[in-house]
Design a protein around this motif. Structure first.
Motif, mmCIF file in Angstrom:
data_model
loop_
_atom_site.group_PDB
_atom_site.id
_atom_site.type_symbol
_atom_site.label_atom_id
_atom_site.label_comp_id
_atom_site.label_asym_id
_atom_site.label_seq_id
_atom_site.Cartn_x
_atom_site.Cartn_y
_atom_site.Cartn_z
ATOM 1 N N GLU A 1 5.103 -1.767 -1.637
ATOM 2 C CA GLU A 1 5.624 -2.335 -2.930
ATOM 3 C C GLU A 1 5.233 -3.922 -2.802
ATOM 4 O O GLU A 1 4.954 -4.701 -3.853
ATOM 5 C CB GLU A 1 6.988 -2.180 -3.231
ATOM 6 N N GLY B 1 1.704 -4.849 -3.654
ATOM 7 C CA GLY B 1 1.509 -4.625 -5.124
ATOM 8 C C GLY B 1 0.070 -4.215 -5.528
ATOM 9 O O GLY B 1 0.046 -3.901 -6.642
ATOM 10 N N TYR B 2 -0.685 -3.709 -4.585
ATOM 11 C CA TYR B 2 -2.065 -3.298 -4.851
ATOM 12 C C TYR B 2 -1.959 -1.687 -5.152
ATOM 13 O O TYR B 2 -2.984 -1.061 -5.474
ATOM 14 C CB TYR B 2 -3.208 -3.459 -3.864
ATOM 15 N N PHE B 3 -0.869 -0.969 -4.537
ATOM 16 C CA PHE B 3 -0.891 0.475 -4.450
ATOM 17 C C PHE B 3 0.245 0.940 -5.119
ATOM 18 O O PHE B 3 1.405 0.126 -4.986
ATOM 19 C CB PHE B 3 -1.062 1.054 -3.043
ATOM 20 N N SER B 4 0.618 2.126 -5.399
ATOM 21 C CA SER B 4 1.768 2.912 -5.604
ATOM 22 C C SER B 4 1.797 3.940 -4.756
ATOM 23 O O SER B 4 0.753 4.621 -4.620
ATOM 24 C CB SER B 4 1.767 3.248 -7.527
ATOM 25 N N GLU C 1 2.412 7.653 -4.312
ATOM 26 C CA GLU C 1 2.376 8.908 -5.088
ATOM 27 C C GLU C 1 3.280 10.013 -4.221
ATOM 28 O O GLU C 1 3.855 10.954 -4.936
ATOM 29 C CB GLU C 1 0.843 9.343 -4.910
ATOM 30 N N LYS D 1 -1.865 5.441 -4.139
ATOM 31 C CA LYS D 1 -2.793 5.383 -5.315
ATOM 32 C C LYS D 1 -2.956 3.846 -5.553
ATOM 33 O O LYS D 1 -2.266 3.060 -5.917
ATOM 34 C CB LYS D 1 -2.269 6.088 -6.649
ATOM 35 N N ARG D 2 -4.316 3.547 -5.737
ATOM 36 C CA ARG D 2 -4.719 1.994 -6.106
ATOM 37 C C ARG D 2 -4.284 1.930 -7.333
ATOM 38 O O ARG D 2 -4.838 2.516 -8.439
ATOM 39 C CB ARG D 2 -6.296 1.743 -5.742
ATOM 40 N N LYS D 3 -3.653 0.659 -7.364
ATOM 41 C CA LYS D 3 -3.328 0.305 -9.150
ATOM 42 C C LYS D 3 -4.523 -0.274 -9.567
ATOM 43 O O LYS D 3 -5.404 -0.962 -9.130
ATOM 44 C CB LYS D 3 -2.208 -0.719 -8.934
ATOM 45 N N PRO D 4 -4.488 -0.288 -10.774
ATOM 46 C CA PRO D 4 -5.931 -0.827 -11.757
ATOM 47 C C PRO D 4 -5.490 -2.300 -11.480
ATOM 48 O O PRO D 4 -4.631 -2.906 -11.857
ATOM 49 C CB PRO D 4 -5.643 -0.209 -13.180
ATOM 50 N N ASP E 1 -6.086 -6.080 -13.041
ATOM 51 C CA ASP E 1 -5.605 -6.550 -14.451
ATOM 52 C C ASP E 1 -6.803 -7.516 -14.966
ATOM 53 O O ASP E 1 -7.712 -7.999 -14.562
ATOM 54 C CB ASP E 1 -4.337 -7.276 -14.254
#
Length: 96
Positions: free
Chosen positions: A6, A9-12, A14, A91-94, A96
């Motif tokens: 967390e 910041g680049y991944f969530s 799953e 999962k890679r966050k999109p 911005d």
């Protein structure tokens, strides 16, 4: 692990699953095959592509010899009664 991911910041996350294994005293681990085989499965194709087919056996034979001369007591049976496998699906966050 959750806080580290967390904070990055680049991944969530799953899915995260911890599997606890109790091996018990009757299980004997062949350290070399438990290390060399998975590494070979993962890297054999890359090594073959970069260095040629003839080098694969030579590299992993060398790796096995190095392991034989390495102190791996931290992985010995009496020290591995409880093993934790951690599986994390990220999962890679999109962007911005």
């Amino acid at each position: 692990m959750t806080r580290i991911i967390e904070r990055n910041g680049y991944f969530s996350i799953e899915k995260m699953q911890e599997l606890f294994k109790s091996l018990g005293p009757t299980v004997s681990l062949d350290i070399q095959s438990h290390i060399v085989s998975p590494v070979r499965v993962g890297l054999q194709g890359v090594i073959k592509e970069h260095f040629g087919h003839d080098m694969v056996d030579e590299i992993f034979n060398y790796f096995s010899r190095k392991l034989a001369n390495t102190d791996l007591t931290f992985m010995a049976e009496e020290n591995s009664q409880n093993i934790v496998d951690l599986f994390i699906l990220l999962k890679r966050k999109p962007f911005d």
